[in-house]
Design a protein around this motif. Structure first.
Motif, PDB file in Angstrom:
ATOM      1  N   ASP A   1       0.826  -1.207   0.000  1.00 38.01           N
ATOM      2  CA  ASP A   1       0.000   0.000   0.000  1.00 38.01           C
ATOM      3  C   ASP A   1       0.862   1.259   0.000  1.00 38.01           C
ATOM      4  O   ASP A   1       0.498   2.278  -0.607  1.00 38.01           O
ATOM      5  CB  ASP A   1      -0.923   0.008   1.218  1.00 38.01           C
ATOM      6  N   GLY A   2       2.004   1.206   0.682  1.00 39.28           N
ATOM      7  CA  GLY A   2       2.876   2.370   0.690  1.00 39.28           C
ATOM      8  C   GLY A   2       3.360   2.714  -0.701  1.00 39.28           C
ATOM      9  O   GLY A   2       3.327   3.890  -1.121  1.00 39.28           O
ATOM     10  N   MET A   3       3.812   1.717  -1.442  1.00 30.73           N
ATOM     11  CA  MET A   3       4.263   1.971  -2.809  1.00 30.73           C
ATOM     12  C   MET A   3       3.113   2.479  -3.669  1.00 30.73           C
ATOM     13  O   MET A   3       3.270   3.423  -4.452  1.00 30.73           O
ATOM     14  CB  MET A   3       4.884   0.703  -3.387  1.00 30.73           C
ATOM     15  N   ASP A   4       1.952   1.873  -3.505  1.00 22.91           N
ATOM     16  CA  ASP A   4       0.760   2.307  -4.234  1.00 22.91           C
ATOM     17  C   ASP A   4       0.470   3.785  -3.956  1.00 22.91           C
ATOM     18  O   ASP A   4       0.250   4.580  -4.878  1.00 22.91           O
ATOM     19  CB  ASP A   4      -0.420   1.423  -3.812  1.00 22.91           C
ATOM     20  N   HIS A   5       0.488   4.182  -2.696  1.00 20.18           N
ATOM     21  CA  HIS A   5       0.113   5.549  -2.348  1.00 20.18           C
ATOM     22  C   HIS A   5       1.135   6.578  -2.832  1.00 20.18           C
ATOM     23  O   HIS A   5       0.750   7.686  -3.237  1.00 20.18           O
ATOM     24  CB  HIS A   5      -0.098   5.653  -0.835  1.00 20.18           C
ATOM     25  N   LEU A   6       2.398   6.225  -2.803  1.00 20.05           N
ATOM     26  CA  LEU A   6       3.395   7.149  -3.346  1.00 20.05           C
ATOM     27  C   LEU A   6       3.204   7.316  -4.851  1.00 20.05           C
ATOM     28  O   LEU A   6       3.261   8.436  -5.382  1.00 20.05           O
ATOM     29  CB  LEU A   6       4.805   6.654  -3.031  1.00 20.05           C
ATOM     30  N   TRP A   7       2.952   6.210  -5.556  1.00 22.07           N
ATOM     31  CA  TRP A   7       2.713   6.298  -6.996  1.00 22.07           C
ATOM     32  C   TRP A   7       1.442   7.077  -7.307  1.00 22.07           C
ATOM     33  O   TRP A   7       1.359   7.779  -8.313  1.00 22.07           O
ATOM     34  CB  TRP A   7       2.662   4.896  -7.601  1.00 22.07           C
ATOM     35  N   ARG A   8       0.436   6.973  -6.443  1.00 23.92           N
ATOM     36  CA  ARG A   8      -0.773   7.781  -6.638  1.00 23.92           C
ATOM     37  C   ARG A   8      -0.437   9.268  -6.567  1.00 23.92           C
ATOM     38  O   ARG A   8      -0.888  10.063  -7.394  1.00 23.92           O
ATOM     39  CB  ARG A   8      -1.818   7.455  -5.561  1.00 23.92           C
ATOM     40  N   MET A   9       0.334   9.639  -5.544  1.00 22.60           N
ATOM     41  CA  MET A   9       0.692  11.049  -5.395  1.00 22.60           C
ATOM     42  C   MET A   9       1.534  11.530  -6.565  1.00 22.60           C
ATOM     43  O   MET A   9       1.318  12.631  -7.092  1.00 22.60           O
ATOM     44  CB  MET A   9       1.445  11.253  -4.079  1.00 22.60           C
ATOM     45  N   ARG A  10       2.490  10.716  -7.000  1.00 23.56           N
ATOM     46  CA  ARG A  10       3.295  11.106  -8.161  1.00 23.56           C
ATOM     47  C   ARG A  10       2.401  11.342  -9.377  1.00 23.56           C
ATOM     48  O   ARG A  10       2.554  12.333 -10.101  1.00 23.56           O
ATOM     49  CB  ARG A  10       4.325  10.025  -8.478  1.00 23.56           C
ATOM     50  N   SER A  11       1.456  10.425  -9.594  1.00 25.38           N
ATOM     51  CA  SER A  11       0.582  10.537 -10.760  1.00 25.38           C
ATOM     52  C   SER A  11      -0.370  11.720 -10.624  1.00 25.38           C
ATOM     53  O   SER A  11      -0.678  12.392 -11.617  1.00 25.38           O
ATOM     54  CB  SER A  11      -0.209   9.232 -10.945  1.00 25.38           C
ATOM     55  N   MET A  12      -0.838  12.009  -9.412  1.00 28.34           N
ATOM     56  CA  MET A  12      -1.711  13.164  -9.213  1.00 28.34           C
ATOM     57  C   MET A  12      -0.974  14.453  -9.548  1.00 28.34           C
ATOM     58  O   MET A  12      -1.516  15.347 -10.209  1.00 28.34           O
ATOM     59  CB  MET A  12      -2.215  13.215  -7.775  1.00 28.34           C
ATOM     60  N   VAL A  13       0.269  14.553  -9.117  1.00 29.92           N
ATOM     61  CA  VAL A  13       1.076  15.733  -9.424  1.00 29.92           C
ATOM     62  C   VAL A  13       1.256  15.872 -10.934  1.00 29.92           C
ATOM     63  O   VAL A  13       1.140  16.974 -11.504  1.00 29.92           O
ATOM     64  CB  VAL A  13       2.436  15.661  -8.710  1.00 29.92           C
ATOM     65  N   ASP A  14       1.531  14.747 -11.606  1.00 30.64           N
ATOM     66  CA  ASP A  14       1.693  14.778 -13.062  1.00 30.64           C
ATOM     67  C   ASP A  14       0.398  15.215 -13.755  1.00 30.64           C
ATOM     68  O   ASP A  14       0.428  16.020 -14.700  1.00 30.64           O
ATOM     69  CB  ASP A  14       2.108  13.399 -13.581  1.00 30.64           C
ATOM     70  N   LEU A  15      -0.736  14.703 -13.295  1.00 30.97           N
ATOM     71  CA  LEU A  15      -2.009  15.045 -13.924  1.00 30.97           C
ATOM     72  C   LEU A  15      -2.372  16.502 -13.671  1.00 30.97           C
ATOM     73  O   LEU A  15      -2.914  17.183 -14.546  1.00 30.97           O
ATOM     74  CB  LEU A  15      -3.120  14.131 -13.406  1.00 30.97           C
ATOM     75  N   GLN A  16      -2.080  16.996 -12.484  1.00 34.09           N
ATOM     76  CA  GLN A  16      -2.401  18.389 -12.171  1.00 34.09           C
ATOM     77  C   GLN A  16      -1.598  19.361 -13.023  1.00 34.09           C
ATOM     78  O   GLN A  16      -2.021  20.507 -13.224  1.00 34.09           O
ATOM     79  CB  GLN A  16      -2.146  18.659 -10.693  1.00 34.09           C
TER      80      GLN A  16
END
Length: 469
Positions: free
Chosen positions: A308-323
């Motif tokens: 879950d930790g790896m998942d959540h970091l990748w979510r944040m990275r992708s959110m930053v990219d999408l924003q």
């Protein structure tokens, strides 16, 4: 020839080119004709350029006739995953949100393959940003599994896995940050090696990201490693030059005698292993024992917290990219990807820090768990291929990585790991066996894979295009 030209391994093709029994032009024509039969069903390619491929084949043919072939890959039909830059071609990264512009230079894997004289038949497809274990894409047409067109080939090297199984030539290359080489290899019944981090330089480099060969045979993967495993300054994690005799992968089953092999049947997180898959891995373990290896059961070392930790970091990275995208472009991203990434909006700084910490924690527990063994075998994936239209095995953006518990540890620990077919489900779908080795022991993983290739049961015939025999 005894086999269809598109089915011949690269090593055999090179031998026939050398002897003048075959030419790169006739082989490329045969591969292109085979792709034409398959592609309306698989949708594995992007930038398929028959005339450009044939021109490369003619140049290779001339070199072979003059006795000036560059090496054993000269004239071999090859595909490259679309996120590996090829000069002059855009990199959509599987998503309609990207503004297309030509790449200024070949990325290291593409450069090495071109320098070796391959015939670049096509690029291969991938899902949005490479963040799905499927061929679902907002840019490409949905890619499918040649063993069953209703199923996914896996991802993110979706088109490469499908192309290798379908016979789009013998050599293919993909990338892997959590299983994106091994998962499609397992579900498509082919072989792949995720090398030690930095063994095959890549641009841009990223924590855990590797490029590697996807082939039908271990020998062809070793042949590709001869040219791929060369340092490149563009990769800050590129390993120094090392004199590795990749031909030494061609060992006999006696090579297994005395090796201590860990048997991992539970990942410790994510989806449970399907009974048919567990049975196939246990059978493979017995084959190793029969060949003289010492096989010992292992306890799971991954946890849901690590995953879950790896998942959540990748979510944040992708959110930053999408924003960072204009809203009109952001709207083009798959809704699944957007829901997954935007779920990070409420994460605190502490939460993201703790999530990021799980990457190194995964590295530590993986290296520690493998320390007592020469190699570790496990399922490549706990599940059979999902429906082709699904984004992943759960099809749930809040549970996106439940299938990578066996694969992702070796990205973080930087250890080499292969996937090789070890059987089939009752529905006729391939089952992947993962073989992991210690860091930098890429040749050893290939050797164990080659030994297993010889002791496993005879493989089923590769799938044919619908309507063909």
């Amino acid at each position: 020839m005894s086999s269809e030209l598109h089915d011949l391994p690269a090593r055999e093709l090179a031998s026939h080119y050398r002897d003048g029994k075959l030419s790169p032009v006739e082989v490329t024509r045969a591969v292109l004709a085979h792709i034409e039969r398959w592609e309306p069903h698989l949708q594995a390619t992007w930038l398929l350029r028959p005339e450009a491929a044939l021109e490369q084949a003619r140049q290779s043919e001339a070199r072979w006739k003059r006795g000036e072939a560059i090496g054993p890959l000269d004239g071999i039909p090859t595909t490259i995953k679309e996120n590996i830059a090829t000069r002059g071609d855009p990199l959509p990264a599987g998503t309609a949100a990207v503004t297309l512009k030509p790449a200024a230079a070949d990325a290291p894997p593409a450069a090495r393959l071109k320098e070796a004289g391959v015939v670049l038949v096509s690029k291969t497809t991938m899902p949005d940003y490479g963040m799905l274990s499927s061929g679902l894409s907002s840019f490409h047409t949905l890619a499918r599994n040649p063993w069953d067109l209703s199923k996914t080939p896996g991802g993110s090297s979706a088109g490469a896995g499908a192309a290798a199984a379908a016979g789009y030539g013998p050599l293919h290359i993909g990338t892997d940050i959590g299983g994106s080489l091994r998962l499609p290899a397992g579900w498509c019944g082919i072989f792949t090696l995720k090398p030690s981090l930095g063994r095959v330089p890549i641009d841009p480099p990223y924590m855990g990201r590797a490029a590697g060969p996807m082939t039908r045979t271990v020998g062809d993967a070793a042949l590709m490693m001869q040219v791929l495993a060369q340092p490149d300054a563009r990769d800050s994690m590129s390993l120094p030059a090392q004199d590795i005799d990749w031909d030494a992968c061609d060992v006999s089953p006696d090579h297994l005698r005395g090796l201590r092999i860990g048997l991992l049947l539970e990942a410790g997180c994510g989806l449970p292993v399907e009974p048919e898959i567990r049975e196939a891995i246990e059978h493979a373990a017995r084959l190793f024992e029969k060949a003289g290896a010492i096989v010992e059961p292992m306890q799971p070392f991954m946890t849901q917290t690590l995953l879950d930790g790896m998942d959540h970091l990748w979510r944040m990275r992708s959110m930053v990219d999408l924003q960072a995208l204009p809203s009109a472009q952001r709207d083009k991203v798959l809704p699944y990807i957007r829901a997954w990434a935007e779920s990070a909006a409420g994460f605190s700084g502490e939460h993201v820090f703790r999530a990021f910490s799980q990457f190194h924690a995964t590295r530590v527990v993986t290296v520690d768990a493998c320390a007592d063994y020469d190699y570790v075998i496990s399922p490549t994936a706990p599940n059979s291929p999902a429906p082709a239209e699904w984004a992943g095995p759960t099809n749930d953006p809040m549970r996106p990585l439940e299938h990578i518990g066996f694969t992702v540890p070796y990205n973080m620990s930087e250890q080499p790991a292969s996937s090789i077919n070890c059987g089939y489900t009752s529905a006729g779908m391939p089952i992947g066996l993962q073989i992991a080795g210690r860091r930098f022991d890429d040749l050893g993983v290939l050797q164990v894979s080659r030994a297993f290739e010889q002791i496993r049961e005879p493989q089923r015939h590769w799938p044919h295009p619908p309507g063909a025999r």
